[in-house]
Design an enzyme around this catalytic site. Sequence first.
Site, short mmCIF file in Angstrom:
data_model
loop_
_atom_site.label_atom_id
_atom_site.label_comp_id
_atom_site.label_asym_id
_atom_site.label_seq_id
_atom_site.Cartn_x
_atom_site.Cartn_y
_atom_site.Cartn_z
N SER A 104 0.84 -1.19 0.00
CA SER A 104 0.00 0.00 0.00
C SER A 104 0.88 1.25 0.00
CB SER A 104 -0.97 -0.06 1.18
OG SER A 104 -1.99 0.89 1.08
N ASP A 154 -10.19 -4.06 -5.36
CA ASP A 154 -9.61 -3.18 -4.36
C ASP A 154 -10.21 -1.77 -4.49
OD1 ASP A 154 -7.96 -1.59 -2.74
OD2 ASP A 154 -6.17 -2.79 -3.20
N HIS A 185 -8.45 -4.79 -0.71
CA HIS A 185 -7.14 -4.26 -0.35
C HIS A 185 -6.37 -5.15 0.62
CE1 HIS A 185 -4.33 -0.97 -0.61
NE2 HIS A 185 -4.29 -0.81 0.70
#
Length: 208
Positions: A104, A154, A185
């Site tokens: 991320s 996501d 995610h």
Amino acid sequence: MSTHEYISLTREPASDAPLVFAFHGTGGDEHQFFGMARELVPGAGVITPRGDVSEMGAARFFRRTDEGIYDMDDLARATEKLVSFVEAWTTQLGDRPAYGFGYSNGANILASVMMARPDLFDRVGLLHPLIPWEPAPVPALARTPILITAGRDDPICPWPLTQRLVDWSEAQGASVVTAYHDGGHELRREETAALSQFLRASPAEQAA
């Protein structure tokens, strides 16, 4: 150039083992991937810095003004600082391969570092990256092994942008490996398995 530019957890490498730099996601810290990195590449040196930006108490590596909207000036600052940090460690620990992976926000800063200094890392793992800008060409990434993982649903990292990053990486001549799942995610077991295989592969396997 200093190894103390970030709060970090570190482990010295065994003999000629590689260095593994791991970069956490928003709200994570130096502990998030330290144990996992040690397991992924036994004997490797492990360095896990904590991002130096706080977003309502959540650690990040650079600022943003909204979800998916980056403060590009601060991204440039953070990229330069992290380049210096990585260089300090690789200089201190000698001539050995350096691998990096991030999740991320950690994947996003690692991607920016990779684009700015394609010589720093021998292998790069980007787990759920979000690169909303259009990167300039980086021909020096040719033959660099890059792993990109993502969830097709996501909500934070839209699938079209993931595909655009894959296409861009392949256009630079990088050796791109992907691992996708049908979720969001969250980081799933198949992604960590792909990362383990990616980081442990021999140079000949990477080139195949």
